[in-house]
Design an enzyme around this catalytic site. Sequence first.
Site, PDB file in Angstrom:
ATOM      1  N   MET A   1      74.433 -48.157  55.183  1.00 12.41           N
ATOM      2  CA  MET A   1      75.641 -48.992  55.249  1.00 12.41           C
ATOM      3  C   MET A   1      76.892 -48.115  55.131  1.00 12.41           C
ATOM      4  O   MET A   1      77.977 -48.611  54.819  1.00 12.41           O
ATOM      5  CB  MET A   1      75.610 -50.054  54.151  1.00 12.41           C
TER       6      MET A   1
ATOM      7  N   HIS B   1      76.611 -40.282  51.227  1.00 15.67           N
ATOM      8  CA  HIS B   1      76.593 -39.275  50.170  1.00 15.67           C
ATOM      9  C   HIS B   1      75.287 -38.483  50.298  1.00 15.67           C
ATOM     10  O   HIS B   1      74.481 -38.728  51.220  1.00 15.67           O
ATOM     11  CB  HIS B   1      76.723 -39.935  48.794  1.00 15.67           C
TER      12      HIS B   1
ATOM     13  N   HIS C   1      71.941 -40.237  51.086  1.00 14.29           N
ATOM     14  CA  HIS C   1      71.695 -40.522  52.505  1.00 14.29           C
ATOM     15  C   HIS C   1      71.321 -39.234  53.254  1.00 14.29           C
ATOM     16  O   HIS C   1      70.411 -39.211  54.077  1.00 14.29           O
ATOM     17  CB  HIS C   1      72.957 -41.108  53.163  1.00 14.29           C
TER      18      HIS C   1
ATOM     19  N   GLN D   1      73.151 -59.529  54.212  1.00 21.52           N
ATOM     20  CA  GLN D   1      72.429 -59.174  52.980  1.00 21.52           C
ATOM     21  C   GLN D   1      73.307 -59.256  51.743  1.00 21.52           C
ATOM     22  O   GLN D   1      72.855 -58.982  50.642  1.00 21.52           O
ATOM     23  CB  GLN D   1      71.773 -57.804  53.105  1.00 21.52           C
TER      24      GLN D   1
ATOM     25  N   ARG E   1      78.343 -47.399  45.786  1.00 23.65           N
ATOM     26  CA  ARG E   1      79.092 -48.234  44.840  1.00 23.65           C
ATOM     27  C   ARG E   1      79.674 -47.436  43.663  1.00 23.65           C
ATOM     28  O   ARG E   1      80.553 -47.937  42.964  1.00 23.65           O
ATOM     29  CB  ARG E   1      78.215 -49.358  44.299  1.00 23.65           C
TER      30      ARG E   1
HETATM   31  P1  AMP Z   1      72.590 -47.905  51.706  1.00 24.90           P
HETATM   32  O1  AMP Z   1      73.633 -47.246  52.534  1.00 24.90           O
HETATM   33  O2  AMP Z   1      72.957 -48.051  50.275  1.00 24.90           O
HETATM   34  O3  AMP Z   1      72.060 -49.176  52.333  1.00 24.90           O
HETATM   35  O4  AMP Z   1      71.360 -46.899  51.698  1.00 24.90           O
HETATM   36  C1  AMP Z   1      70.785 -46.438  52.891  1.00 24.90           C
HETATM   37  C2  AMP Z   1      69.499 -45.719  52.554  1.00 24.90           C
HETATM   38  O5  AMP Z   1      69.790 -44.605  51.723  1.00 24.90           O
HETATM   39  C3  AMP Z   1      68.505 -46.600  51.796  1.00 24.90           C
HETATM   40  O6  AMP Z   1      67.192 -46.326  52.252  1.00 24.90           O
HETATM   41  C4  AMP Z   1      68.700 -46.162  50.371  1.00 24.90           C
HETATM   42  O7  AMP Z   1      67.575 -46.376  49.553  1.00 24.90           O
HETATM   43  C5  AMP Z   1      68.977 -44.674  50.565  1.00 24.90           C
HETATM   44  N1  AMP Z   1      69.680 -44.150  49.393  1.00 24.90           N
HETATM   45  C6  AMP Z   1      70.828 -44.597  48.848  1.00 24.90           C
HETATM   46  N2  AMP Z   1      71.129 -43.903  47.722  1.00 24.90           N
HETATM   47  C7  AMP Z   1      70.143 -42.995  47.562  1.00 24.90           C
HETATM   48  C8  AMP Z   1      69.860 -41.985  46.587  1.00 24.90           C
HETATM   49  N3  AMP Z   1      70.650 -41.784  45.554  1.00 24.90           N
HETATM   50  N4  AMP Z   1      68.739 -41.253  46.747  1.00 24.90           N
HETATM   51  C9  AMP Z   1      67.895 -41.466  47.792  1.00 24.90           C
HETATM   52  N5  AMP Z   1      68.104 -42.395  48.736  1.00 24.90           N
HETATM   53  C10 AMP Z   1      69.201 -43.149  48.631  1.00 24.90           C
END
Ligand code: AMP
Length: 281
Positions: A30, A34, A37, A61, A189
């Site tokens: 999303m 960082h 990702h 979501q 976040r």
């Molecule tokens: P998001 O952008 O929060 O929807 O996350 C995208 C993907 O990155 C998802 O598969 C998350 O589980 C993964 N992700 C987010 N934060 C972390 C983290 N600290 N360590 C590993 N994977 C992460």
Amino acid sequence: MEIFYEIAPLKKKLAALKLQNKTIGFVATMGALHQGHISLVEKSNKENDFTVVSIFVNPTQFNNKEDLEKYPRNLEADFRLLEDNECDMVFAPAVAEMYPEEDTRKFELGDVAQVMEGKYRPGHFNGVCLIVSKLLDIVNPDNAYFGQKDYQQIAVIRAMVKKYMHGFKGNIVSCPIVREKDGLALSSRNSHLDEGQRKSAVIISQTLFKAKELSDKGATCKEIEEFIKKSIATDANLCLEYVEIADKDTLLTIKESKPKNAVICITVYDGKTRLIDNILL
Ligand code: AMP
């Protein structure tokens, strides 16, 4: 790095690569990217010929309108970071591209989608399934990478693929949590936290690490839970939403007195910011 805003040209490009027998890795995000990702991008780069990253703040979501509006967005910085980390293709569609009309599909996945986040964020996982099923359908990757940071999400996605995407032959690959030096799990976040809240946030991961130590020393689920509740309550910024010691596969609460094959999942409000974390025992 090629940037796509529309489905058709991305699919055309991927079809050409597949004709050349190239393997495709996929990372759904999303944005507000960082190192968490990027760890997924790096793994995908290692294991596939090409990596596609999607950036899409998926409205379906979010069960809270303010959370959706406040969600950090920084597309230009994201593109730069992905370019620097050898991502091959980015897919950054507008909402109308992904949802030209309302998507009313309902995913019935049983307990795995109903406990924990399913209970506290009604509709969240249905929205995750709507978007992930569309993205997997578009990209049709050989490997799709997801972070254990969202532990339950991976279980839900695996269940969704198994039940609803029989044509999908790729692997769902689970990747370890990337943390700050002090232990805080990286999250988009975290940018919402002020200095004081950022200090408080550290208690969440420290609590989980100590909980694992207790478990290793033979503590019962009840003792571990009580320790976690007390530890989070020591900080005025933090408010525990839930803690669950659950079976690492079914995600059902562990009934035995001592945890076995378990994961501790925790959700804490730090001020107004909702943070999740987990640890395998
Ligand atoms: P998001 O952008 O929060 O929807 O996350 C995208 C993907 O990155 C998802 O598969 C998350 O589980 C993964 N992700 C987010 N934060 C972390 C983290 N600290 N360590 C590993 N994977 C992460």
